[in-house]
Design a protein around this motif. Sequence first.
Motif, mmCIF file in Angstrom:
data_model
loop_
_atom_site.group_PDB
_atom_site.id
_atom_site.type_symbol
_atom_site.label_atom_id
_atom_site.label_comp_id
_atom_site.label_asym_id
_atom_site.label_seq_id
_atom_site.Cartn_x
_atom_site.Cartn_y
_atom_site.Cartn_z
ATOM 1 N N TYR A 2 11.590 -2.366 -0.122
ATOM 2 C CA TYR A 2 11.224 -1.950 1.234
ATOM 3 C C TYR A 2 12.455 -1.768 2.120
ATOM 4 C CZ TYR A 2 6.227 -2.647 0.394
ATOM 5 O OH TYR A 2 4.939 -2.539 -0.084
ATOM 6 N N ARG B 123 12.680 1.977 8.014
ATOM 7 C CA ARG B 123 11.632 2.296 7.058
ATOM 8 C C ARG B 123 11.865 3.694 6.488
ATOM 9 N NH1 ARG B 123 8.338 -2.297 6.137
ATOM 10 N NH2 ARG B 123 6.546 -0.978 5.594
ATOM 11 N N HIS C 286 2.176 -1.342 -3.722
ATOM 12 C CA HIS C 286 1.206 -1.345 -2.629
ATOM 13 C C HIS C 286 1.553 -0.327 -1.549
ATOM 14 C CE1 HIS C 286 -1.393 -4.827 -3.636
ATOM 15 N NE2 HIS C 286 -0.364 -5.126 -4.400
ATOM 16 N N THR C 287 2.703 0.312 -1.680
ATOM 17 C CA THR C 287 3.122 1.337 -0.727
ATOM 18 C C THR C 287 3.786 2.479 -1.491
ATOM 19 O OG1 THR C 287 3.474 -0.285 1.043
ATOM 20 C CG2 THR C 287 4.592 1.827 1.280
ATOM 21 N N ASN D 30 -6.365 0.134 3.902
ATOM 22 C CA ASN D 30 -5.657 1.323 3.424
ATOM 23 C C ASN D 30 -5.263 2.171 4.628
ATOM 24 O OD1 ASN D 30 -6.298 1.463 0.211
ATOM 25 N ND2 ASN D 30 -8.031 0.608 1.325
ATOM 26 N N GLU E 63 4.647 7.273 4.855
ATOM 27 C CA GLU E 63 4.334 5.944 4.313
ATOM 28 C C GLU E 63 2.832 5.834 4.093
ATOM 29 O OE1 GLU E 63 4.813 1.213 5.474
ATOM 30 O OE2 GLU E 63 6.349 2.653 6.100
ATOM 31 N N ARG F 67 -0.063 3.301 2.636
ATOM 32 C CA ARG F 67 -0.286 1.890 2.332
ATOM 33 C C ARG F 67 -1.590 1.690 1.565
ATOM 34 N NH1 ARG F 67 1.369 -0.707 8.258
ATOM 35 N NH2 ARG F 67 3.581 -0.100 8.182
ATOM 36 N N GLU F 68 -1.473 1.144 0.401
ATOM 37 C CA GLU F 68 -2.568 0.775 -0.487
ATOM 38 C C GLU F 68 -3.174 2.000 -1.186
ATOM 39 O OE1 GLU F 68 -2.851 -2.244 -1.403
ATOM 40 O OE2 GLU F 68 -1.640 -3.160 0.169
ATOM 41 N N GLY G 275 -3.435 -7.384 0.826
ATOM 42 C CA GLY G 275 -2.346 -6.521 0.403
ATOM 43 C C GLY G 275 -1.088 -7.314 0.123
ATOM 44 N N SER H 193 4.128 -5.138 4.115
ATOM 45 C CA SER H 193 3.468 -4.140 4.964
ATOM 46 C C SER H 193 2.476 -4.796 5.927
ATOM 47 C CB SER H 193 2.755 -3.093 4.101
ATOM 48 O OG SER H 193 1.774 -3.697 3.275
ATOM 49 N N THR I 11 -0.055 -6.502 5.335
ATOM 50 C CA THR I 11 -1.450 -6.393 4.905
ATOM 51 C C THR I 11 -1.931 -7.643 4.169
ATOM 52 O OG1 THR I 11 -0.693 -5.158 2.956
ATOM 53 C CG2 THR I 11 -1.512 -3.875 4.826
#
Length: 557
Positions: free
Chosen positions: A117, A125, A148-149, A172, A185, A187-188, A313, A317, A319
Amino acid sequence: MSNLKPLLILNAKVLTMDPDSPRAEAVYAEGGRIVGVGTNGEMQALAGADAQVIDAKGSTLIPGFSENHLHLFSGSAELDHLQLGGVFGFEALKEKALAYAAARPEETVLYAQGADYTIMGAGERLTRQHLDRIIADRPFAIVAYDHHTVWANTKALELAGLMHGRKLGPGNEVVMGEDGLATGELREMEAFGPVFAASGFDRYRLGLSTGGEPDPYPVGAEWEKDILVMRRGLDYCARHGFTSLQCMDGNLYQLQLLAEIEKRDGFLPCRVQIPFHLKNFMPLSMLEKASDMAATYKSEFLSSGVVKMFYDGVLESWTAVMVEPYANKPDSLGGPSLFTAQEMKAAVVEIDRRGLQVAVHAIGDGAVRAVLDGVEAAEKANGKRDSRHRIEHIEVVHPDDISRFGEMGIIASMQPPHPPGAMGLPLEPTVSMIGRERWPYAYAWRTLKNAGAHIPFASDWPVSPIDPLHGIQAAVTRKKWAESDPDQSFSLEEAIAAYTSEGAYAEFKEGCKGMIRKGYFADLTLLDSSIEDQAMDRIAEIRPAVVVCAGRVTYQA
């Protein structure tokens, strides 16, 4: 196995993991089972002239390694992708990506795996604009090391129809910029699934993304292609010393591929357990499929009987679900969770009622608590039994919940390469997200073990390198983040057990594998040197020399 040649291993430093007889110097196997464990002379007296003899020359012989949490099918398919482990900085990323792209002019989507990351540096990011500056004319997607990303360039977002966002299920997210367009980006799995689908790669991730089956069902050349992918993954695992694999994503298709390989060859180079994946959009009646999978696939090499779930998650992130807010995001408890607490209870009660084993991804202490509550509800509803339900990862646990693992017999499946600071991983941003007050309860292997939990170790491959010797080194060299924190490291013997006998226990197979004992499966890993004589910070340099599954040599250096 009747035509399998007997096997005699001599002059070894045998670490049996058998508390009744912890050491020996020779092992003899016939018909896929261990016939004797003892001295060279004793085993030579048992062996006939037709035995295959391996001289260990003083190297360590242990039970075959058990990889207790991996993603076999997708990991196998990813072996061809660009690998970004240890790559940091824009210029380093650009150099790697351009060379990879030049060598693959026909690829629909260019994929890279294993990015940290912080690949762009602390506090920055990765965005589609970064990726567009590297490759603008072809779809390009980078998968985070934890899977997961995903970060996608503009071409990939356009191909997947994500540039303007998409309404997704809980947990998500297509991250949007102030300009109303996707930042890149994702996510999930629901967010980045369309990118994989655009290239056909989603077939290898169905066991994670939907838990469903490929449609259309692969036949002919596509079926044979997937057979080869699965074979390559099995051989890759065997080469690293594994004889048992507990997969943590699955569907019927993966079982069918593995069953076909077993049918053609008469064996598998690793024993494999494939779960049913219960997703949050599935009715509990879908668990009938899990029961059918468990009843149908129960050979010596291939089994099911586990239901995998995701509750949250990941920390990076925000999550992962926490009991108290993130230290660096005080308005957030993370999530949202993929199941409500009540849904988790209902699912675990039904899974337990069917006599199946549940394995739930739970990173944050709030997620861990929800799963513990689910197991407690199952005990109240169905009665207490030796269920050995599992919680996967447990990167943070609340101190009030530690004793519950031992009390309820819950397996704490953990990954020694994962803690920040382990094996060269950066400390930030994760330690700041967790917060100083929670450091003593982060990646708390020793604390949970001392509280009575069984701790099988794993890599979560392809999230981390699959090498168990890498994992053992990470476990024995674990460093505190602060001097006042508890020591979470394992001894060498404990770490080896976590990759052998503890894995067998997690599968209810402690009566036939995980130890070098008469009558047990002849699943053995001979290392190329003595692990006890190696410096603890150099264990990862040791390599498997010979790997044996069911008495058959599956790898020899």
